[in-house]
Design an enzyme around this catalytic site. Structure first.
Site, PDB file in Angstrom:
ATOM      1  N   LYS A 122       0.817  -1.213   0.000  1.00  0.00           N
ATOM      2  CA  LYS A 122       0.000   0.000   0.000  1.00  0.00           C
ATOM      3  C   LYS A 122       0.851   1.263   0.000  1.00  0.00           C
ATOM      4  O   LYS A 122       1.824   1.351   0.748  1.00  0.00           O
ATOM      5  CB  LYS A 122      -0.846   0.016   1.272  1.00  0.00           C
ATOM      6  CG  LYS A 122      -2.297  -0.211   1.076  1.00  0.00           C
ATOM      7  CD  LYS A 122      -2.963  -0.394   2.422  1.00  0.00           C
ATOM      8  CE  LYS A 122      -3.458   0.928   2.974  1.00  0.00           C
ATOM      9  NZ  LYS A 122      -4.653   1.411   2.253  1.00  0.00           N
ATOM     10  N   ILE A 174     -15.556 -18.670   4.010  1.00  0.00           N
ATOM     11  CA  ILE A 174     -15.534 -17.246   4.357  1.00  0.00           C
ATOM     12  C   ILE A 174     -16.692 -16.484   3.720  1.00  0.00           C
ATOM     13  O   ILE A 174     -16.962 -15.343   4.077  1.00  0.00           O
ATOM     14  CB  ILE A 174     -14.161 -16.634   3.988  1.00  0.00           C
ATOM     15  CG1 ILE A 174     -13.032 -17.459   4.617  1.00  0.00           C
ATOM     16  CG2 ILE A 174     -14.035 -15.192   4.428  1.00  0.00           C
ATOM     17  CD1 ILE A 174     -13.133 -17.644   6.126  1.00  0.00           C
ATOM     18  N   CYS A 178      -8.085  -1.049 -11.667  1.00  0.00           N
ATOM     19  CA  CYS A 178      -8.712   0.185 -11.210  1.00  0.00           C
ATOM     20  C   CYS A 178      -9.921  -0.164 -10.351  1.00  0.00           C
ATOM     21  O   CYS A 178     -10.521  -1.220 -10.527  1.00  0.00           O
ATOM     22  CB  CYS A 178      -9.195   1.002 -12.393  1.00  0.00           C
ATOM     23  SG  CYS A 178      -7.866   1.412 -13.534  1.00  0.00           S
ATOM     24  N   TRP A 198     -13.070   1.618   1.974  1.00  0.00           N
ATOM     25  CA  TRP A 198     -13.076   1.386   0.530  1.00  0.00           C
ATOM     26  C   TRP A 198     -14.050   2.294  -0.220  1.00  0.00           C
ATOM     27  O   TRP A 198     -14.453   2.004  -1.334  1.00  0.00           O
ATOM     28  CB  TRP A 198     -13.328  -0.111   0.242  1.00  0.00           C
ATOM     29  CG  TRP A 198     -12.158  -0.960   0.686  1.00  0.00           C
ATOM     30  CD1 TRP A 198     -10.916  -0.509   1.047  1.00  0.00           C
ATOM     31  CD2 TRP A 198     -12.105  -2.390   0.813  1.00  0.00           C
ATOM     32  NE1 TRP A 198     -10.103  -1.567   1.395  1.00  0.00           N
ATOM     33  CE2 TRP A 198     -10.794  -2.733   1.263  1.00  0.00           C
ATOM     34  CE3 TRP A 198     -13.024  -3.414   0.591  1.00  0.00           C
ATOM     35  CZ2 TRP A 198     -10.401  -4.051   1.490  1.00  0.00           C
ATOM     36  CZ3 TRP A 198     -12.624  -4.735   0.823  1.00  0.00           C
ATOM     37  CH2 TRP A 198     -11.324  -5.047   1.266  1.00  0.00           C
ATOM     38  N   HIS A 234     -14.043 -11.550   9.918  1.00  0.00           N
ATOM     39  CA  HIS A 234     -13.005 -12.100   9.055  1.00  0.00           C
ATOM     40  C   HIS A 234     -12.033 -10.998   8.666  1.00  0.00           C
ATOM     41  O   HIS A 234     -12.439  -9.870   8.388  1.00  0.00           O
ATOM     42  CB  HIS A 234     -13.624 -12.715   7.796  1.00  0.00           C
ATOM     43  CG  HIS A 234     -12.624 -12.972   6.725  1.00  0.00           C
ATOM     44  ND1 HIS A 234     -11.698 -13.979   6.814  1.00  0.00           N
ATOM     45  CD2 HIS A 234     -12.370 -12.336   5.552  1.00  0.00           C
ATOM     46  CE1 HIS A 234     -10.927 -13.951   5.736  1.00  0.00           C
ATOM     47  NE2 HIS A 234     -11.312 -12.965   4.964  1.00  0.00           N
ATOM     48  N   GLU A 274      -6.390 -14.945   7.659  1.00  0.00           N
ATOM     49  CA  GLU A 274      -5.534 -15.526   6.629  1.00  0.00           C
ATOM     50  C   GLU A 274      -4.219 -15.945   7.272  1.00  0.00           C
ATOM     51  O   GLU A 274      -3.478 -15.111   7.780  1.00  0.00           O
ATOM     52  CB  GLU A 274      -5.275 -14.475   5.549  1.00  0.00           C
ATOM     53  CG  GLU A 274      -4.289 -14.925   4.512  1.00  0.00           C
ATOM     54  CD  GLU A 274      -3.977 -13.839   3.484  1.00  0.00           C
ATOM     55  OE1 GLU A 274      -4.853 -13.001   3.214  1.00  0.00           O
ATOM     56  OE2 GLU A 274      -2.863 -13.854   2.974  1.00  0.00           O
ATOM     57  N   HIS A 327      -5.429 -17.886  -2.864  1.00  0.00           N
ATOM     58  CA  HIS A 327      -4.913 -16.991  -3.907  1.00  0.00           C
ATOM     59  C   HIS A 327      -4.347 -17.768  -5.075  1.00  0.00           C
ATOM     60  O   HIS A 327      -3.965 -17.192  -6.082  1.00  0.00           O
ATOM     61  CB  HIS A 327      -3.846 -16.070  -3.326  1.00  0.00           C
ATOM     62  CG  HIS A 327      -4.371 -15.250  -2.196  1.00  0.00           C
ATOM     63  ND1 HIS A 327      -4.321 -15.688  -0.890  1.00  0.00           N
ATOM     64  CD2 HIS A 327      -5.004 -14.056  -2.172  1.00  0.00           C
ATOM     65  CE1 HIS A 327      -4.894 -14.784  -0.113  1.00  0.00           C
ATOM     66  NE2 HIS A 327      -5.310 -13.796  -0.867  1.00  0.00           N
TER      67      HIS A 327
HETATM   68  N1  GLN Z   1     -17.121 -12.571   2.657  1.00  0.00           N
HETATM   69  C1  GLN Z   1     -16.189 -12.104   1.691  1.00  0.00           C
HETATM   70  C2  GLN Z   1     -15.944 -13.192   0.651  1.00  0.00           C
HETATM   71  O1  GLN Z   1     -15.938 -14.315   0.996  1.00  0.00           O
HETATM   72  C3  GLN Z   1     -14.869 -11.697   2.307  1.00  0.00           C
HETATM   73  C4  GLN Z   1     -13.918 -11.106   1.313  1.00  0.00           C
HETATM   74  C5  GLN Z   1     -12.666 -10.488   1.894  1.00  0.00           C
HETATM   75  O2  GLN Z   1     -12.258 -10.785   2.975  1.00  0.00           O
HETATM   76  N2  GLN Z   1     -12.008  -9.633   1.179  1.00  0.00           N
HETATM   77  O3  GLN Z   1     -15.747 -12.928  -0.523  1.00  0.00           O
HETATM   78 ZN    ZN Z   2     -10.542 -12.230   3.212  1.00  0.00          ZN
END
Ligand code: GLN
Ligand code: ZN
Length: 764
Positions: A121, A441, A526, A571, A651, A675, A704
Site C-alpha cells: 500500500k 468465508i 482500477c 473502501w 473475518h 488468513e 490466492h
Molecule cells: N465474505 C467475503 C468473501 O468471501 C470476504 C472477502 C474479503 O475478505 N475480502 O468474498
Molecule cells: Zn478475506
C-alpha cells in the site's frame, strides 16, 4: 497584483475511460503490439498535458505518467531490479519492467520463473506500489530514459514541464532488504546517480524538478531524518541552477518540519488539507527565499474545495512570505482521484455540484491563485459558494434522525450483554456443532455465467425475475454442494454480490455511484469506490431475503454475511464534512439493524467482515489509539445488538496482527477467521502470545492460488494451530472467500479441508 503561481504534482494516467488499462491488458494478452501500447501512452500524456495547460496551470508535471507504477519506474530508472530477473545492466525496456511487476513465467525469456516484486500500500491510499529491493551489493546506474524522453516530448508540444521523481530517501525507505540490512547505507551510492539525472534534465532545459519525499509525513528514525540535509545539499550541488521542489504529502510534518524547512531546496510543498495548522509555523521556519507550495485542494477526495477557506489559508501565507513565495497546488498527485466530471451523465445536478475530479480540481487551483487579482473569476467563486452552502444544508446529507441516533449511543450499545465465556456455552448448545467446526468465508466461485447474467441484468437485457431465479438456483446448488461435502456452518455463496462494499452501498442511503470514477489500485487494476456523501441510513433490510431463502434449504446453520462498517468506510470516498469515525458510527448502526433483522429471520451465525480494519491505521503511531478505539466501537455497535445464542463471526485477511491484536480482541467477535496458510501459521503468533480469548479459524487453504492443498497439508497446519491455541477454540476454514477460484479446485480443496477437520476430531 499578479496571480499566485500554480503547479500540479501529478495527473491520473489511466485515462478518463481507462484507455491505458485496455491497451496494457491487450498488450499482455499478445493482442496489441508494443508500439501501439507506447502510442497509447504518448497520446494520454499529450492529452493530459494539454488539458492542464488549458486549465491554466503554470507548472505541469512530467514523468508522472507510468505504464505500471511510479516506484517501479524509479527502480528501472536507477537500474535497480531484483537479481532474480538477471538484469545485467544496460537499458531496462518496458517488457522487463512488466516482468518485475507481474512475475515471469517459467517459459518466458530468462526461464527462471521469477516471482513478481512485492506490492504494498502507498501510504494510506488504496494505491499499491512495487517495493524496491535492496541488498549489500545493490548498484545504481541510469538505466531508462523515461524522464528525459517525456520532458522532451512535452517540450516539443511547447510545454516546459516539471519532471517528477521519487526522492532518494523515500525511495530507500519504502524499499526492503534482507533482515538487518541498513538501506540508508546505500545513500552514498545512490546520490551520484540522482545527481546525474538532475543535471541531464537541467541540460535538456528543465527549470524545476519535483522530488517526492512523502516519508517526511511519517515517524522517521532519527538517522533517516538527519540524512536529508546532507543528501539535498549534494543534489543541489550536482545541478546548480536547476530548481528543486521538495514535495511532502499525506500528513503533517510535525517533528520533521524543521528538517524539511531548512533543506537547500527552492520550494517546499505541504499538504495543507492534512496539515492546515502547520502553514503558519512553517512560514516562520522556512529558509529565506524558499517558496512554500500549499496543497490546499484535496487530491485524495472528490469534494469540491471550499475556496473561501482555502483562500484565507493562502492569505495567511502570502501575508507572511509575500506573493512570490507562495504557490498553489493540489495536496498531492491527482493519481488518487478520477479524471473528469465531464463524463458523469447520470449523477443528478445537485450531487454533481458537490464534486470535483482531477480536471475540476485544477480549475479550483487556478481560481484560487487568481483570488484578489484582476483575473479573479467571480462567477466561479459564486458558484463554488453556492455548492458549498448547498452541501452544508442539504437534507440529503443531513438527516436529523440519523444524527440523533448516533448521538444517543451509550457504551452499553457496543457491548454484548454477556461475556464471551457464557455466550459460548449458550452458542454451543444452540448450534450443536462438532469440535473443529468447518466453514467457508462467504463467497463461492463467481463463474463466467454469473458475471454474464449480472451484466445482462444491469443492461436491462435480463428481466429481474429471471435473474433472481438464476441466482436462487446457484445458491441452492451451492448449499447442496456444501451439505454433500460435509461442511458444518454453511454460506449462501454471495452470487448476488458484485463487490462486498458496493453491494451494501447501493442499498444504503447516503451513498452515490459514479459511471467513470475510476482510480488506479495497482498496475492496470482500477477501482470505482462508492461515494459516501451523507448521513447513512438503511431504508430496508439488505440481505435478509437471501439469508432466509438459503436457510430454508438446509437444517445446518447458515451464516449471514455482512461487510463491516470500517471496511465500508475504508473502501469508499468518504465525506469530509464530519470526522471519519463519526461516519463509521453511522455505518455501525446501519449494520446493527441488519444483524438484528438477520437474527429475527432465524439466522444464528452472522459474519461481519472487516478485512480493511488494519488498512485504516493512521500514518503516525501516536494517532493509532484514537483510530482503533473508534473503529472497534463501530464494529461492536454493529455486532452487539443480538442475543447470547447468536454467534458473531468476523473475518480479516492480508493483515499483520501483532501490533493491533488487543484491538482485534476488543472486537469481541465470538469467532474470527484470518488468513494464515500463506504464512504457514506465522500470523497466528500474535493470537498465541496475546492469549486471544475467543474462537479462531486460522486459514488452512491459500485461496490466492489454484493449487489444491492435500488433506495432510491442512492437517499439519491444524496441528500446528492446535499445539498453541486451545483446540476447543479452533475452526477450520480457508484463508478468504472463494470468489476468484474455479469449482474444480474448490470442490477438491473443501473435501480435503473437511477430511482434515474430521481427522482432528479423531474420526478417521
Ligand atoms: N465474505 C467475503 C468473501 O468471501 C470476504 C472477502 C474479503 O475478505 N475480502 O468474498
Ligand atoms: Zn478475506
Amino acid at each position: 497584483m499578479q496571480p499566485l503561481s500554480t503547479h500540479n504534482l501529478g495527473f491520473p494516467r489511466i485515462g478518463a475511460k481507462r484507455e491505458l488499462k485496455t491497451a496494457t491488458e491487450a498488450f499482455w494478452a499478445g493482442k496489441l503490439p508494443l508500439e501501439e501500447l507506447l502510442a497509447t501512452g504518448a497520446a494520454l500524456r499529450k492529452a493530459h498535458w494539454q488539458l492542464q495547460q488549458a486549465a491554466g496551470v503554470d507548472l505541469i508535471p512530467s514523468n508522472d505518467f507510468s505504464f505500471y507504477d511510479q516506484m517501479l519506474d524509479q527502480s528501472c530508472l536507477l537500474g535497480n531490479l531484483p537479481p532474480r530477473f538477471h538484469h545485467a545492466g544496460g537499458p531496462v525496456e518496458l517488457p522487463l519492467l512488466f516482468k518485475v511487476a507481474r512475475g515471469s513465467g517459467e517459459h518466458d525469456g530468462c526461464g527462471c520463473g521469477a516471482t513478481a516484486g512485492e506490492m504494498t500500500k502507498w501510504f494510506d491510499t488504496n494505491y499499491h506500489y512495487i517495493v524496491p529491493e535492496f541488498e549489500e551489493g545493490t548498484r545504481f546506474a541510469v538505466s531508462t530514459s523515461k524522464p528525459f524522453d517525456e520532458f522532451a516530448e512535452a517540450l516539443a508540444l511547447g510545454i516546459r514541464t516539471k519532471p517528477v521523481l521519487i526522492g532518494p530517501l523515500s525511495y530507500l525507505f519504502l524499499g526492503k532488504g534482507p533482515a538487518g540490512f541498513d538501506r540508508l547505507a546505500l545513500l552514498e551510492r545512490l546520490l551520484p546517480v540522482y545527481g546525474e539525472i538532475l543535471s541531464r534534465l537541467h541540460a535538456q532545459g528543465a527549470e524545476w524538478v519535483q522530488l517526492d519525499e512523502p516519508i517526511l509525513a511519517l515517524d522517521l528514525p532519527a538517522e533517516w531524518r538527519a540524512a536529508f540535509a546532507q543528501a539535498y545539499t549534494k543534489l543541489k550541488a550536482a545541478a546548480p541552477g536547476l530548481r528543486l521542489l521538495l514535495a511532502t504529502y499525506f500528513g503533517e510534518l510535525r517533528e520533521n518540519a524543521a528538517t524539511a524547512a531548512a533543506l537547500p531546496v527552492d520550494a517546499l510543498h505541504l499538504d495543507a488539507t492534512r496539515a492546515p495548522a502547520e502553514v503558519g509555523p512553517l512560514c516562520e521556519l522556512l529558509a529565506p527565499g524558499t517558496i512554500l507550495s500549499l496543497g490546499v485542494v484535496d487530491g485524495r477526495n472528490l469534494w469540491r474545495n471550499p475556496l473561501d477557506a482555502s483562500a484565507s489559508l493562502l492569505a495567511e501565507a502570502t501575508g507572511r512570505l509575500g506573493r512570490e513565495r507562495v504557490w498553489v497546488a493540489p495536496s498531492c498527485s491527482l493519481l488518487h482521484v478520477p479524471v473528469s466530471l465531464q463524463h458523469e451523465e447520470k449523477l443528478d445536478a445537485e450531487l454533481k455540484s458537490w464534486f470535483a475530479f482531477a480536471e475540476e480540481k485544477l480549475a479550483e487551483v487556478v481560481a484560487l491563485a487568481r483570488v484578489g487579482t484582476a483575473q479573479e473569476d467571480t462567477a466561479f467563486l459564486q458558484a463554488n459558494r453556492a455548492a458549498i452552502a448547498s452541501r452544508k444544508a442539504s437534507p440529503r446529507i443531513h438527516r436529523a434522525e440519523v444524527r440523533a441516533r448516533a448521538a444517543a449511543v451509550v457504551p452499553g450499545d457496543s457491548q454484548r450483554a454477556t461475556p464471551f465465556a457464557d455466550r459460548r456455552v449458550r452458542q454451543l448448545a444452540a448450534l450443536g456443532l462438532p469440535a473443529f467446526p468447518t466453514t467457508t468465508i462467504g463467497s463461492f466461485p463467481q463463474t463466467p455465467d454469473i458475471r454474464a447474467a449480472r451484466a445482462r441484468f444491469k443492461k436491462g437485457a435480463l428481466p429481474e425475475a429471471d435473474y433472481t431465479t438464476f441466482l436462487r438456483e446457484k445458491t441452492a446448488e451451492c448449499i447442496r454442494f456444501q451439505e454433500e461435502v460435509g461442511l458444518d456452518v454453511l454460506v449462501h455463496g454471495e452470487f448476488e454480490r458484485n463487490d462486498m462494499v458496493e453491494y451494501f452501498g447501493e442499498q444504503l442511503d447516503g451513498f452515490a455511484f459514479t459511471q467513470n470514477g475510476w482510480v488506479q489500485s495497482y498496475g492496470s487494476r482500477c477501482v470505482k469506490p462508492p461515494v459516501l456523501f451523507g448521513d447513512v441510513a438503511r431504508p430496508r433490510a439488505m440481505t435478509v431475503e437471501w439469508a432466509r431463502y438459503a436457510q430454508s434449504l438446509t437444517s445446518r446453520p447458515m451464516k449471514g454475511m455482512l461487510t463491516g462498517p470500517v471496511t465500508i468506510l475504508q473502501w469508499s470516498f468518504v465525506r469530509d464534512d464530519q470526522p471519519r469515525m463519526e461516519t463509521a458510527r453511522q455505518l455501525g448502526l446501519a449494520i446493527r439493524d441488519e444483524v438484528q433483522d438477520l437474527e429475527a429471520a432465524g439466522i444464528r451465525v452472522i459474519q461481519i467482515d472487516e478485512p480493511a480494519l488494519r488498512e485504516g491505521l493512521p500514518l503516525r503511531r501516536s494517532d493509532w489509539a484514537a483510530y482503533l478505539k473508534r473503529a472497534t466501537e463501530a464494529f461492536r455497535l454493529s455486532a452487539s445488538g443480538v442475543r447470547d445464542e447468536t454467534q458473531i463471526h468476523t473475518h480479516m485477511c492480508y493483515c499483520e496482527f501483532n501490533d493491533i491484536i488487543d484491538s482485534i480482541a476488543a472486537l469481541d467477535a465470538d469467532v474470527i477467521s484470518i488468513e494464515t496458510s500463506r504464512s504457514n501459521m506465522e500470523l497466528l503468533e500474535a493470537f498465541v502470545s496475546f492469549r486471544y480469548p475467543n474462537e479462531v479459524g486460522p486459514g488452512v487453504w491459500d485461496i490466492h492460488s489454484p493449487r489444491v492443498p492435500s488433506q495432510e497439508e491442512m492437517l499439519a497446519l491444524l496441528r500446528k494451530a492446535a499445539a498453541v491455541l486451545p483446540p476447543e477454540h479452533l475452526w477450520v476454514n480457508p484463508d478468504c472467500g472463494l470468489k476468484t477460484r474455479a469449482w474444480a479446485e474448490t470442490e477438491a480443496s473443501l473435501r480435503h479441508l473437511v477430511a482434515a477437520a474430521r481427522a482432528m476430531r479423531g474420526e478417521g
